[in-house]
Design a protein around this motif. Structure first.
Motif, PDB file in Angstrom:
ATOM      1  N   LYS A 190      12.494   4.853   7.711  1.00  0.00           N
ATOM      2  CA  LYS A 190      12.829   3.767   8.642  1.00  0.00           C
ATOM      3  C   LYS A 190      12.991   4.258  10.083  1.00  0.00           C
ATOM      4  O   LYS A 190      13.350   3.469  10.964  1.00  0.00           O
ATOM      5  CB  LYS A 190      14.133   3.086   8.193  1.00  0.00           C
ATOM      6  CG  LYS A 190      14.073   2.447   6.806  1.00  0.00           C
ATOM      7  CD  LYS A 190      13.203   1.211   6.799  1.00  0.00           C
ATOM      8  CE  LYS A 190      13.284   0.489   5.463  1.00  0.00           C
ATOM      9  NZ  LYS A 190      12.400  -0.708   5.429  1.00  0.00           N
TER      10      LYS A 190
ATOM     11  N   ALA B 158      20.784   0.436  -0.164  1.00  0.00           N
ATOM     12  CA  ALA B 158      19.479   0.354   0.501  1.00  0.00           C
ATOM     13  C   ALA B 158      19.183  -1.053   1.029  1.00  0.00           C
ATOM     14  O   ALA B 158      18.824  -1.212   2.206  1.00  0.00           O
ATOM     15  CB  ALA B 158      18.369   0.831  -0.436  1.00  0.00           C
ATOM     16  N   PRO B 159      19.331  -2.120   0.219  1.00  0.00           N
ATOM     17  CA  PRO B 159      19.076  -3.464   0.769  1.00  0.00           C
ATOM     18  C   PRO B 159      20.091  -3.874   1.835  1.00  0.00           C
ATOM     19  O   PRO B 159      19.744  -4.566   2.800  1.00  0.00           O
ATOM     20  CB  PRO B 159      19.149  -4.388  -0.450  1.00  0.00           C
ATOM     21  CG  PRO B 159      19.846  -3.608  -1.512  1.00  0.00           C
ATOM     22  CD  PRO B 159      19.555  -2.174  -1.250  1.00  0.00           C
TER      23      PRO B 159
ATOM     24  N   ALA C 177      19.083  -2.051   5.019  1.00  0.00           N
ATOM     25  CA  ALA C 177      17.832  -2.632   5.527  1.00  0.00           C
ATOM     26  C   ALA C 177      18.080  -3.953   6.237  1.00  0.00           C
ATOM     27  O   ALA C 177      17.471  -4.246   7.272  1.00  0.00           O
ATOM     28  CB  ALA C 177      16.835  -2.821   4.382  1.00  0.00           C
ATOM     29  N   SER C 178      18.999  -4.745   5.699  1.00  0.00           N
ATOM     30  CA  SER C 178      19.298  -6.036   6.334  1.00  0.00           C
ATOM     31  C   SER C 178      19.903  -5.836   7.718  1.00  0.00           C
ATOM     32  O   SER C 178      19.597  -6.579   8.657  1.00  0.00           O
ATOM     33  CB  SER C 178      20.243  -6.862   5.453  1.00  0.00           C
ATOM     34  OG  SER C 178      21.525  -6.275   5.391  1.00  0.00           O
TER      35      SER C 178
ATOM     36  N   LEU D  26      15.033   7.529   2.917  1.00  0.00           N
ATOM     37  CA  LEU D  26      15.019   6.154   3.434  1.00  0.00           C
ATOM     38  C   LEU D  26      15.193   6.160   4.954  1.00  0.00           C
ATOM     39  O   LEU D  26      14.474   5.465   5.670  1.00  0.00           O
ATOM     40  CB  LEU D  26      16.131   5.333   2.781  1.00  0.00           C
ATOM     41  CG  LEU D  26      16.370   3.928   3.370  1.00  0.00           C
ATOM     42  CD1 LEU D  26      15.180   3.022   3.097  1.00  0.00           C
ATOM     43  CD2 LEU D  26      17.655   3.316   2.813  1.00  0.00           C
TER      44      LEU D  26
ATOM     45  N   HIS E 248      19.964   9.127   0.454  1.00  0.00           N
ATOM     46  CA  HIS E 248      19.151   8.171   1.226  1.00  0.00           C
ATOM     47  C   HIS E 248      18.505   8.781   2.465  1.00  0.00           C
ATOM     48  O   HIS E 248      17.943   8.042   3.294  1.00  0.00           O
ATOM     49  CB  HIS E 248      20.001   6.958   1.612  1.00  0.00           C
ATOM     50  CG  HIS E 248      20.386   6.106   0.440  1.00  0.00           C
ATOM     51  ND1 HIS E 248      21.525   6.324  -0.303  1.00  0.00           N
ATOM     52  CD2 HIS E 248      19.750   5.041  -0.140  1.00  0.00           C
ATOM     53  CE1 HIS E 248      21.592   5.432  -1.282  1.00  0.00           C
ATOM     54  NE2 HIS E 248      20.534   4.644  -1.205  1.00  0.00           N
TER      55      HIS E 248
ATOM     56  N   LEU F  46      19.430  -3.132   9.619  1.00  0.00           N
ATOM     57  CA  LEU F  46      18.402  -2.503  10.452  1.00  0.00           C
ATOM     58  C   LEU F  46      17.432  -3.539  11.014  1.00  0.00           C
ATOM     59  O   LEU F  46      17.033  -3.475  12.181  1.00  0.00           O
ATOM     60  CB  LEU F  46      17.659  -1.454   9.621  1.00  0.00           C
ATOM     61  CG  LEU F  46      16.603  -0.618  10.315  1.00  0.00           C
ATOM     62  CD1 LEU F  46      17.231   0.275  11.382  1.00  0.00           C
ATOM     63  CD2 LEU F  46      15.859   0.245   9.283  1.00  0.00           C
ATOM     64  N   GLU F  47      17.094  -4.500  10.188  1.00  0.00           N
ATOM     65  CA  GLU F  47      16.034  -5.443  10.548  1.00  0.00           C
ATOM     66  C   GLU F  47      16.541  -6.734  11.202  1.00  0.00           C
ATOM     67  O   GLU F  47      15.750  -7.477  11.797  1.00  0.00           O
ATOM     68  CB  GLU F  47      15.230  -5.805   9.286  1.00  0.00           C
ATOM     69  CG  GLU F  47      14.492  -4.605   8.710  1.00  0.00           C
ATOM     70  CD  GLU F  47      14.116  -4.786   7.239  1.00  0.00           C
ATOM     71  OE1 GLU F  47      14.256  -5.931   6.733  1.00  0.00           O
ATOM     72  OE2 GLU F  47      13.707  -3.794   6.606  1.00  0.00           O
TER      73      GLU F  47
END
Length: 357
Positions: A217, A318-319, A322-323, A213, A210, A325-326
């Motif tokens: 990001k 990955a999801p 991302a959750s 990724l 990753h 991170l965001e």
């Protein structure tokens, strides 16, 4: 006061022993402390680095496949018991504390034979063979989980939590000097990866896979890959990826982290609860009774961390990342819930009970 501490093999056994030693020294500056470890294991370096003397026993783990090492195992045990007996006779400790690991068993058994008061610190929710073998006769057994009497029906139990490094209790979040010491940018979202003191291939492969990724990001990574794996992964070092065999200053590492990826060993869980950062637990399935998964699941059920099984890394990481991170509110919720599970005074409680017994 003269005390022997024995435990090692991994950081999960070494750091609780060091935390206890530091608390004893804080209270009794003239106390004499000696560690007993296993020859060739990481405690033989980590303990002297922390300022304490250590002697080694030739004990090893029992290998499942037939080999010369397997055939030598009974002789190593016998010699280790004799050597531990000799060490205790010469040092004459007032008490002995075992925190698990190969060397702990012969040391505590020698204390039992000599009639020296001894204590056991069990980090996990599943008791190991070593501690069950020496529990009868112990002055007390310090545990981090309820209902441990099913493993230790004849020993006084004290629910204290696991000892943690004292400096983590006063952790300063996002300390500028921490970023400077680690060579990281304080303006960039930071991922800390700790696969246990020995490293973990599955977690290392997760990070390697990753890296694109993280770059996309704009995430910087502090990656503790383990000494064994360092030659393999050191080439992935870059301006935004720090690859180290072992993080010497965990206080700095925890300070800079926005999100942490970690195994779910008992000592790691206890430390991370005090640190209170958002954590993705990737438990090792290769441990007795799969207790790391149980540790992580219990915390995830309380919405205090996220659980990622090794078998689901390719699809779910990955999801999940991302959750985190965001969604700042998700990170805050996980942090607050995890902090509520912390037992920052575990070490002090253990030393209190040792002194009173």
């Amino acid at each position: 006061m003269r005390i022997i501490l024995s435990g090692g093999g991994t950081g999960g056994h070494i750091f609780p022993a060091l935390a206890i030693a530091d608390e004893v020294k804080k209270r009794f500056t003239s106390a004499e402390i000696l560690f007993v470890g296993a020859e060739g294991k990481m405690e033989m370096q980590r303990v002297p680095q922390a300022g304490y003397p250590i002697v080694g026993l030739p004990i090893r783990g029992l290998q499942r496949k037939l080999s010369l090492s397997t055939l030598a195992f009974p002789f190593r045990v016998a010699y280790s018991l004799w050597k531990a007996y000799k060490i205790l006779k010469e040092f004459r400790p007032d008490m002995v504390i075992g925190t698990g690991g190969y060397a702990s068993a012969p040391t505590l058994k020698a204390a039992q034979w000599l009639g020296i008061p001894y204590f056991i610190q069990e980090q996990n929710s599943y008791a190991g063979i070593t501690n069950k073998w020496v529990a009868r006769g112990a002055q007390g057994l310090f545990v981090a989980y309820a209902h441990m009497e099913r493993y230790f029906p004849h020993t006084p139990l004290y629910l204290t939590g696991n000892p943690i490094r004292k400096d983590l209790v006063e952790l300063t979040d996002k300390a500028p000097q921490a970023f400077a010491s680690l060579g990281l940018d304080p303006q960039v979202f930071t991922l800390l990866v700790i696969g246990g003191s020995l490293g973990a291939r599955k977690i290392n492969e997760l990070v390697k896979t990753h890296l694109p990724l993280f770059q996309e990001k704009k995430v910087q990574v502090l990656w503790q890959c383990g000494a064994y794996y360092y030659p393999e992964y050191r080439s992935y070092e870059s301006d935004t990826v720090r690859v180290v065999p072992f993080v010497e200053d965990m206080k700095a590492a925890y300070s800079v982290a926005d999100v942490i990826i970690s195994r779910a060993g008992a000592s790691s869980v206890s430390e991370l609860a005090v640190v209170g950062k958002p954590v993705i637990f990737v438990p090792s399935p290769n441990v007795a009774e799969d207790h790391q998964t149980k540790n992580a699941q219990a915390i995830a059920d309380l919405k205090a961390a996220l659980l990622l099984k090794e078998t689901a890394i390719a699809m779910d990481f990955a999801p999940m990342f991302a959750s985190l991170l965001e969604d700042a509110s998700l990170r805050q919720t996980l942090s607050q819930n995890f902090k509520q599970l912390a037992r920052p005074r575990a070490t002090e409680e253990i030393v209190d009970l040792m002194i009173k017994s």
